[in-house]
Design a protein around this motif. Structure first.
Motif: not given
Length: 520
Positions: A10, A132, A120
């Motif tokens: 991430t 996210v 993602i």
């Protein structure tokens, strides 16, 4: 994939997203310094335009290739191209070299932005993705808008080359994190690539963007070059559609747009790009030309939008999970409409404090809408179409913003010319000097030239510029109304009720791609 690995991935993805988003706008404020060093002022616009051309036209191609060969490989290739291009930009000795290097940079950026969002979508469940993706949407919006201020800061304190060199350490960190933390096991299969579809889509987009970038500046809108480019764009688009209807593995499956969420996300991308790029491009002209502020003041004017966008983007995911896409998008649309109409009625006497509230509303509204676009698209398609579906929303966002900026520029010039001419007719001496030196709008945005204008003339020129900008901001407001109308087209119900549910197909594609994903 362990929790620690997902955190590292991430972070790597966020760095990649931030760098490519920044490079869309950071170069603008560095260009005067670049031109002073390298010369070639006639090629000024190409440094920005060529990056936009290559980064936009390659987005759907990378999205499709990622669906066929895996996300990680294509993202690392894109990152490598972006970094090589950045080094070449910083080392350029003339404008031609810089333009070629920017083209290479854009080829890399075209992969990074959509594939970051696609990965993602692969790694996280719907509930996690809602949070996210909101964070990444905020990073994209924040980076795009803060770019001009950062570019000016770097040029003032270092040199123009560092506008490009600053990408290197962060880009390398991003790539290394993805190499070691992102585990992908792709099953190799024989594919029939749609070369003709890729070529016609790219050619059509290049012709359109080239016509828009150069029309009204290098040549007139009704000139042969402009008309020819628009005709070429239309013919190649028609050939692209014909090709896609017959290709076994089309580069951009037209059947995707039968999916309500993909269609709404793509149309919403155009609207989002129009509002975002329109305001970030033309509000600084109000701050500097009408209110007499500096470039720093213009950056501070946009700050409330920078703050509210990422906050709203994060909250957007939670809202979508609890109450659905429709309510979240409608709320975002209302905020953008309210803020945009307030902006349309700004004037020289508008207190800066009052301007804060519309900017907060616009930033929050765009944050809500942008995350709904991404979540709804990714949640409604299978893995093997997620890359190209995500890329389509990014493609239409950039194309929409580019076309809108050109149209707004045409409207602004059309409004300014007669207004300034009527004022200057009363000052023949000044009008004569301006015809060979500068335009009134350029005089207004530079503090050193503003101070030389006659006291009785300055407010007249400011008023003319403000009246001209009114029509640009009003266009943005009406586009915001379209965003609100689109929001009502989303179906009712919670986000999970509209998820893609073909279990067999989902498992068939997820297993070979993500070797081990631990969502716990």
């Amino acid at each position: 994939m362990t929790k620690q690995a997902r955190i590292l991935v991430t972070i790597g993805l966020m760095l990649g997203m931030a760098l490519t988003a920044l490079d869309t706008t950071i170069v603008g404020t560095a260009m005067p310094s670049i031109v002073s060093k390298l010369g070639g002022v006639t090629l000024y616009a190409w440094v920005i335009s060529v990056y936009l051309l290559t980064s936009t036209t390659t987005v759907p191609i990378y999205g499709k290739l990622a669906d066929l060969y895996g996300r990680k490989l294509l993202l690392l290739i894109g990152t490598a191209l972006f970094l090589i291009g950045s080094i070449a930009c910083g080392m350029s000795q003339n404008m031609v070299q810089l333009i070629l290097a920017r083209a290479l940079q854009g080829l890399g950026a075209g992969a990074v932005q959509p594939l970051v969002l696609t990965i993602i979508g692969d790694l996280f469940s719907l509930e996690e993705r809602a949070r996210v993706q909101g964070l990444f949407s905020g990073v994209w919006g924040l980076s795009s808008i803060v770019g001009p201020a950062l570019g000016g800061l770097i040029v003032d304190n270092l040199s123009w080359s560092w506008v490009f060199f600053i990408n290197i350490p962060f880009g390398l960190i991003s790539a290394l994190l993805l190499i070691f933390a992102l585990k992908e096991n792709v099953t190799r299969q024989k594919h029939s690539l749609d070369y003709l579809g890729a070529a016609t889509l790219t050619g059509s987009a290049v012709a359109l963007l080239f016509a828009i970038q150069q029309g009204g500046t290098t040549w007139a809108w009704d000139s042969l070059p402009s008309i020819s480019l628009f005709v070429v764009a239309a013919l190649l688009l028609a050939l692209f559609i014909w090709t896609e209807l017959r290709a076994s593995e089309p580069i951009l499956p037209l059947s995707l747009f039968k999916n309500r969420f993909v269609a709404l996300g793509s149309i919403g991308g155009v609207v989002l790009g129009t509002v975002m790029f329109g305001l970030s491009s033309y509000l600084p002209l109000y701050v500097q030309g009408v209110k007499g502020g500096s470039a720093t003041d213009a950056g501070l004017f946009l700050t409330p939008q920078l703050i509210s966008w990422p906050i709203a983007a994060v909250l957007s995911g939670r809202l979508a999970i609890r109450v659905g896409y429709r309510f979240t998008a409608i709320l975002g649309g209302i905020l953008v409409v309210a803020g945009s109409f307030c902006v349309a009625f700004f004037n020289a006497q508008t207190p800066t404090l009052w301007a804060v509230f519309p900017m907060i509303a616009i930033g929050a509204g765009l944050g809500l809408i942008s995350n709904v676009n991404i979540l709804s698209v990714q949640n409604s398609v299978p893995w093997n179409l997620r890359g190209v579906a995500t890329a389509s929303t990014q493609f239409f966002r950039t194309m929409g913003g580019t076309v809108a900026i050109a149209i707004m520029g045409t409207v602004l010039n059309g409004q300014m010319q007669p207004r300034f001419a009527a004022i200057l007719a009363r000052y023949p001496g000044l009008a004569k000097s301006l015809s060979t030196q500068d335009s009134p709008a350029n005089l207004l945005v530079r503090p050193e030239s503003r101070s030389l204008l006659p006291v009785q003339l300055l407010p007249q020129l400011e008023g003319a510029l403000m009246q001209s900008l009114f029509w640009v901001y009003l266009m943005v407001a009406f586009v915001a109304v379209v965003a609100l109308l689109i929001a009502f087209a989303y179906p009712r119900g919670r986000a999970d009720e509209h998820a893609y549910h073909s279990e067999g197909e989902e498992e068939e594609h997820v297993e070979p791609t993500l070797a081990s994903v631990d969502l716990g």
